[in-house]
Design a protein around this motif. Sequence first.
Motif, mmCIF file in Angstrom:
data_model
loop_
_atom_site.group_PDB
_atom_site.id
_atom_site.type_symbol
_atom_site.label_atom_id
_atom_site.label_comp_id
_atom_site.label_asym_id
_atom_site.label_seq_id
_atom_site.Cartn_x
_atom_site.Cartn_y
_atom_site.Cartn_z
ATOM 1 N N LYS A 239 42.943 49.264 34.667
ATOM 2 C CA LYS A 239 43.636 50.059 33.630
ATOM 3 C C LYS A 239 44.177 51.393 34.131
ATOM 4 O O LYS A 239 45.258 51.786 33.735
ATOM 5 N N ASP A 240 43.444 52.067 35.042
ATOM 6 C CA ASP A 240 43.997 53.320 35.563
ATOM 7 C C ASP A 240 44.319 53.200 37.043
ATOM 8 O O ASP A 240 44.314 54.186 37.777
ATOM 9 N N SER A 241 44.589 51.980 37.480
ATOM 10 C CA SER A 241 44.758 51.755 38.917
ATOM 11 C C SER A 241 46.234 51.625 39.293
ATOM 12 O O SER A 241 47.052 51.171 38.497
ATOM 13 N N GLN A 242 46.527 52.010 40.528
ATOM 14 C CA GLN A 242 47.880 51.846 41.057
ATOM 15 C C GLN A 242 48.081 50.457 41.646
ATOM 16 O O GLN A 242 49.184 50.085 42.030
ATOM 17 N N VAL A 243 46.983 49.700 41.746
ATOM 18 C CA VAL A 243 47.052 48.411 42.442
ATOM 19 C C VAL A 243 47.788 47.360 41.595
ATOM 20 O O VAL A 243 47.513 47.197 40.411
ATOM 21 N N ALA A 244 48.733 46.669 42.265
ATOM 22 C CA ALA A 244 49.342 45.491 41.652
ATOM 23 C C ALA A 244 48.546 44.308 42.170
ATOM 24 O O ALA A 244 48.747 43.859 43.304
ATOM 25 N N TYR A 245 47.581 43.857 41.392
ATOM 26 C CA TYR A 245 46.673 42.799 41.852
ATOM 27 C C TYR A 245 47.331 41.440 41.633
ATOM 28 O O TYR A 245 47.432 40.962 40.500
ATOM 29 N N LEU A 246 47.791 40.855 42.725
ATOM 30 C CA LEU A 246 48.485 39.560 42.639
ATOM 31 C C LEU A 246 47.768 38.503 43.484
ATOM 32 O O LEU A 246 48.396 37.699 44.166
ATOM 33 N N ASP A 247 46.438 38.555 43.435
ATOM 34 C CA ASP A 247 45.629 37.552 44.133
ATOM 35 C C ASP A 247 44.705 36.858 43.139
ATOM 36 O O ASP A 247 43.541 36.574 43.425
ATOM 37 N N ASN A 248 45.254 36.588 41.971
ATOM 38 C CA ASN A 248 44.441 36.019 40.885
ATOM 39 C C ASN A 248 43.986 34.586 41.143
ATOM 40 O O ASN A 248 42.996 34.156 40.566
ATOM 41 N N ALA A 249 44.713 33.868 42.018
ATOM 42 C CA ALA A 249 44.286 32.498 42.311
ATOM 43 C C ALA A 249 43.032 32.505 43.187
ATOM 44 O O ALA A 249 42.306 31.518 43.233
ATOM 45 N N ALA A 250 42.788 33.618 43.877
ATOM 46 C CA ALA A 250 41.567 33.724 44.695
ATOM 47 C C ALA A 250 40.392 34.077 43.795
ATOM 48 O O ALA A 250 39.354 33.426 43.829
ATOM 49 N N THR A 251 40.548 35.114 43.025
ATOM 50 C CA THR A 251 39.584 35.421 41.968
ATOM 51 C C THR A 251 40.267 36.342 40.957
ATOM 52 O O THR A 251 41.100 37.163 41.336
ATOM 53 N N ALA A 252 39.875 36.172 39.689
ATOM 54 C CA ALA A 252 40.487 36.994 38.635
ATOM 55 C C ALA A 252 39.762 38.338 38.542
ATOM 56 O O ALA A 252 38.696 38.518 39.137
ATOM 57 N N GLN A 253 40.312 39.256 37.814
ATOM 58 C CA GLN A 253 39.587 40.486 37.442
ATOM 59 C C GLN A 253 38.788 40.204 36.157
ATOM 60 O O GLN A 253 39.022 39.209 35.491
ATOM 61 N N ARG A 254 37.817 41.076 35.878
ATOM 62 C CA ARG A 254 36.964 40.846 34.708
ATOM 63 C C ARG A 254 37.284 41.841 33.598
ATOM 64 O O ARG A 254 37.300 43.061 33.840
ATOM 65 N N PRO A 255 37.468 41.344 32.383
ATOM 66 C CA PRO A 255 37.655 42.266 31.258
ATOM 67 C C PRO A 255 36.313 42.923 30.894
ATOM 68 O O PRO A 255 35.245 42.390 31.217
ATOM 69 N N LEU A 256 36.404 44.054 30.220
ATOM 70 C CA LEU A 256 35.199 44.789 29.814
ATOM 71 C C LEU A 256 34.232 43.886 29.044
ATOM 72 O O LEU A 256 33.010 43.970 29.233
ATOM 73 N N ALA A 257 34.771 43.013 28.208
ATOM 74 C CA ALA A 257 33.922 42.131 27.388
ATOM 75 C C ALA A 257 32.991 41.287 28.263
ATOM 76 O O ALA A 257 31.839 41.040 27.896
ATOM 77 N N VAL A 258 33.472 40.868 29.426
ATOM 78 C CA VAL A 258 32.649 40.047 30.322
ATOM 79 C C VAL A 258 31.590 40.919 31.002
ATOM 80 O O VAL A 258 30.421 40.541 31.098
ATOM 81 N N LEU A 259 32.024 42.103 31.464
ATOM 82 C CA LEU A 259 31.066 43.005 32.129
ATOM 83 C C LEU A 259 29.962 43.387 31.149
ATOM 84 O O LEU A 259 28.778 43.427 31.511
ATOM 85 N N GLU A 260 30.348 43.640 29.909
ATOM 86 C CA GLU A 260 29.346 44.028 28.905
ATOM 87 C C GLU A 260 28.420 42.873 28.561
ATOM 88 O O GLU A 260 27.224 43.076 28.333
ATOM 89 N N ALA A 261 28.955 41.693 28.531
ATOM 90 C CA ALA A 261 28.120 40.521 28.199
ATOM 91 C C ALA A 261 27.074 40.298 29.285
ATOM 92 O O ALA A 261 25.901 40.045 28.983
ATOM 93 N N GLU A 262 27.497 40.389 30.540
ATOM 94 C CA GLU A 262 26.531 40.153 31.619
ATOM 95 C C GLU A 262 25.422 41.219 31.568
ATOM 96 O O GLU A 262 24.235 40.920 31.703
ATOM 97 N N LYS A 263 25.856 42.464 31.312
ATOM 98 C CA LYS A 263 24.886 43.566 31.208
ATOM 99 C C LYS A 263 23.947 43.333 30.015
ATOM 100 O O LYS A 263 22.733 43.505 30.114
ATOM 101 N N ALA A 264 24.534 42.894 28.912
ATOM 102 C CA ALA A 264 23.724 42.674 27.700
ATOM 103 C C ALA A 264 22.671 41.611 27.931
ATOM 104 O O ALA A 264 21.554 41.711 27.413
#
Length: 403
Positions: A12-37
């Motif tokens: 969200k505040d990054s300059q990176v254009a992440y175009l390697d999604n076929a290798a692995t995706a990024q995680r939305p906050l909802a996923v990070l929070e679920a794992e933590k929960a």
Amino acid sequence: MTDYKKDFPLLKDSQVAYLDNAATAQRPLAVLEAEKAFYEKYNANPLRGLYELGMEATDRYEEARDTVRDFLHAAKSCEIIFTRNTTESINLVAYSYGLNNLKAGDEILVGIDSHHSNLLPWQMVARQTGAAIKFLECEMDGSFTDEAIENAVTPKTKFAAVTHISNVIGRVNPVEKIIEKVHGVGGVVLVDAAQSAPHIPIDVQKMDADFLAFSGHKLMAPMGIGVLYGKENLLNAMSPFLTGGEMIESVTREGAVFAELPHKFEAGTVNGGGAWGLKAAIDYLNSIGFEAIEEKENALTALAMEELKKIPHVHVIGSQDPKEHNGILNFTVDGVHPHDIASILDGAHVDVRAGHHCAQPLLAHLGVMVTTRASISFYNSEEDVLRLIEQVKNIRRLMGYDE
Ligand code: PMP
């Protein structure tokens, strides 16, 4: 275009254009929070503790399984086995089904577009059983013709390992057609859905897949959780892949009675946090909807492809129709090695993958050694794509060519 980056802490505040999604995706906050929960609220060893917390952990784990069942439109939750990733899911089938059911004289049909994860396990089975590997060949645009399917499937085809969407080509393969044909000669089919699960809806019953594998991490879930779907009758008839704790009914000095499905295939302590994170990833995907996902990914892919095609000396691998790519664009630039391309792009904070993409037989078939892959997800922006294009335009000059 809808901005989804706001949901992703890394982007969200990054300059990176992440175009390697076929290798692995990024995680939305909802996923990070679920794992933590999971670890903050429910943590105990799932499937073991008879106390309240232990049962909470078990409930969360089984709820995650039900979510995957619905995601794949499977008939029953016991047909969903949690693994570490696609590779482990395919190995499970190779060891537990392949080694016990295939023999000399049988043919294992493997798509030439297979990732090494869906080839090496079958090479192992062929070596150990004497069965022969036969390849289902694709055209230069990556398509499988009816004729190729017709000719490749013979009465000896006892197993087929096919890919739903290749991580190099990007198009949706006619898996239903292959499955129908292989079933017609009494064979069994495994579908590698590692690249399709994040992009298109999957219905294992409509598809009539016998086995289907995908990885959570390409679908925005934590790393270390994967899925194997298998038809109940096939899974029931198979012996366990790994043995040990939690996959048994009872054990004596001499032997053991194995647990019922799905636990027969989930030896040892499971990945409870990963499974709960996978549920959150699927819930997040569903909240956006595949229609919106496909629309955004197709629009960005079309933009990337149109612009790439305008650049001299750039060649896009596979179909020239962006709709056939599902966000996966492999390209070459005459005279420039993909490792140089990837490191020049990295200098402009554009993340792409360079190499053989774990699909060396496919690249050899297509007559290329290595490529650069930009893979687009719905959370990418037009800006990400345009930054890629601006950089690719300059690459040959940067490498000392006049044009
Ligand atoms: N199959 C395909 C089509 C893939 O793209 C990948 C990952 N690149 C895999 C299998 C293997 O996935 P994992 O490494 O998560 O097991």
